[in-house]
Design an enzyme around this catalytic site. Structure first.
Site, PDB file in Angstrom:
ATOM      1  N   HIS A 119       0.819  -1.228   0.000  1.00 32.62           N
ATOM      2  CA  HIS A 119       0.000   0.000   0.000  1.00 32.62           C
ATOM      3  C   HIS A 119       0.857   1.285   0.000  1.00 32.62           C
ATOM      4  CE1 HIS A 119      -0.104  -0.492   4.675  1.00 32.62           C
ATOM      5  NE2 HIS A 119       0.928   0.232   4.322  1.00 32.62           N
ATOM      6  N   HIS A 149      -1.928   4.563   9.795  1.00 37.59           N
ATOM      7  CA  HIS A 149      -0.556   4.988  10.085  1.00 37.59           C
ATOM      8  C   HIS A 149      -0.573   6.221  10.977  1.00 37.59           C
ATOM      9  CE1 HIS A 149      -0.313   2.563   6.411  1.00 37.59           C
ATOM     10  NE2 HIS A 149       0.955   2.348   6.671  1.00 37.59           N
ATOM     11  N   HIS A 188      10.170  -3.963   4.527  1.00 32.58           N
ATOM     12  CA  HIS A 188      10.667  -2.589   4.508  1.00 32.58           C
ATOM     13  C   HIS A 188      10.922  -2.085   5.916  1.00 32.58           C
ATOM     14  CE1 HIS A 188       6.283  -1.854   4.786  1.00 32.58           C
ATOM     15  NE2 HIS A 188       6.415  -0.542   4.835  1.00 32.58           N
ATOM     16  N   GLU A 191       3.842  -5.346   8.762  1.00 36.97           N
ATOM     17  CA  GLU A 191       2.533  -5.119   8.106  1.00 36.97           C
ATOM     18  C   GLU A 191       2.024  -6.389   7.434  1.00 36.97           C
ATOM     19  OE1 GLU A 191       2.689  -0.364   6.949  1.00 36.97           O
ATOM     20  OE2 GLU A 191       3.048  -1.807   5.361  1.00 36.97           O
TER      21      GLU A 191
HETATM   22  C1  DHB Z   1       6.273   3.280   2.556  1.00 41.53           C
HETATM   23  C2  DHB Z   1       5.620   2.080   2.692  1.00 41.53           C
HETATM   24  C3  DHB Z   1       4.556   1.939   3.583  1.00 41.53           C
HETATM   25  O1  DHB Z   1       3.894   0.780   3.788  1.00 41.53           O
HETATM   26  C4  DHB Z   1       4.132   3.028   4.293  1.00 41.53           C
HETATM   27  O2  DHB Z   1       3.057   2.885   5.093  1.00 41.53           O
HETATM   28  C5  DHB Z   1       4.784   4.249   4.185  1.00 41.53           C
HETATM   29  C6  DHB Z   1       5.865   4.371   3.300  1.00 41.53           C
HETATM   30  C7  DHB Z   1       7.403   3.451   1.606  1.00 41.53           C
HETATM   31  O3  DHB Z   1       7.846   2.471   1.010  1.00 41.53           O
HETATM   32  O4  DHB Z   1       7.851   4.565   1.415  1.00 41.53           O
HETATM   33 FE    FE Z   2       2.376   1.038   5.566  1.00 40.06          FE
END
Ligand code: DHB
Ligand code: FE
Length: 279
Positions: free
Chosen positions: A12, A59, A193, A240
């Site tokens: 997302h 978030h 991530h 996540e």
């Molecule tokens: C990014 C990915 C995410 O899931 C998020 O909530 C905010 C930023 C990103 O890859 O920049």
């Molecule tokens: Fe996210």
């Protein structure tokens, strides 16, 4: 009776929403990402579901650190796109299904899931970006959406096992709703991530690919993975991915894999995407 026909998993990444809203989808960097959803858009038109149970995380937009529900289901009439600092995304408001949402709340609470009920909820990129990826830029979203918010922002988030069990409880809830409805469950977020600290920018494609394999074929085993392994192998925000287990728990043990897409990079992560049909 209502039934769950299919599950969708998708990252997302907020920058994907910004790319779409600023007409950048044909730029080579973004085009590769959007092309992974060409099949999905047509599939969704063909499936034409009535309702999507959209599992996502807020978030720190609608909920702040003062009040963080582990699991929350939204039973309002509609949900506006949230202002995350740059104004609300120019996307349609999300129309809910209060009657089905209330039935699900009744069912899962009686089934021992003490879930939080919420009525008004501004929905952030966690919910609107997967809608954009799957539906493009329509005047109105083509189905009703019941937002299901999961805490993965403030430790401790729920276990993967608990998420998988919630998916199973959602299925029992949907299947006891006395109206013919085609319902899909979407799980969003991921993939590996980390947005903070010394490992910011961390991506683990090998882990991501294995996760994509296992969630299709061995979801119950995958549900046993502890948080520390998400941290270790998928980075702090990789947790996540537990939300995909809610989607998977709501489906049959054996599913038909209709579509799989994986692409690195997209902003600070990879885009992973699956379409699974119940069979
Ligand atoms: C990014 C990915 C995410 O899931 C998020 O909530 C905010 C930023 C990103 O890859 O920049
Ligand atoms: Fe996210």
């Amino acid at each position: 009776m209502a039934r769950i026909s299919a599950g969708v998993a998708s990252s997302h990444v907020p920058a994907i929403g910004a790319a779409l809203d600023n007409q950048k989808q044909t730029e080579p960097y973004w085009q590769k990402i959007f092309s992974g959803f060409d099949y999905s858009k047509q599939w969704l038109v063909d499936q034409n579901p009535d309702v999507v149970l959209l599992v996502y995380n807020d978030h720190a937009t609608a909920f702040d650190a003062n009040l963080v529900p582990t699991f929350a289901i939204a039973c309002g009439d509609s949900f506006d796109p949230a202002d995350e600092g740059w104004g609300a995304r120019p996307v349609p408001k999300v129309v809910g299904h209060p009657v089905l949402a209330s039935h699900i709340i009744q069912s899962v609470i009686q089934d021992d899931f003490d879930i939080t009920m919420v009525r008004d909820l501004a929905v952030d990129h966690g919910l609107t970006v997967p809608l954009s990826l799957m539906c493009g830029q329509p005047e109105e979203w083509p189905f009703k959406v019941i937002p299901i918010a999961v805490n993965v922002v403030l430790y401790p988030p729920p276990s993967g096992r608990r998420c998988f069990q919630l998916g199973q409880a959602l299925r029992r809830a949907v299947e006891s709703f006395d109206e013919d409805l085609d319902v899909q469950v979407w799980g969003t977020g991921g993939m590996s991530h980390q947005l903070q600290g010394p490992r910011a920018g961390f991506i683990n494609s090998e882990f991501d690919r294995q996760f994509l394999d296992k969630i299709v074929s061995h979801p119950a085993d995958l549900a046993e993975m502890p948080h520390v392994d998400y941290l270790r192998f998928a980075g702090s925000e990789g947790v996540e991915l537990i939300m995909w287990l809610i989607m998977r728990g709501a489906l049959n043990e054996s599913v038909a894999l209709k579509h799989r897409f994986y692409h690195v990079p997209a902003s600070n992560t990879a885009v992973g995407h699956l379409i699974l049909e119940n069979r």
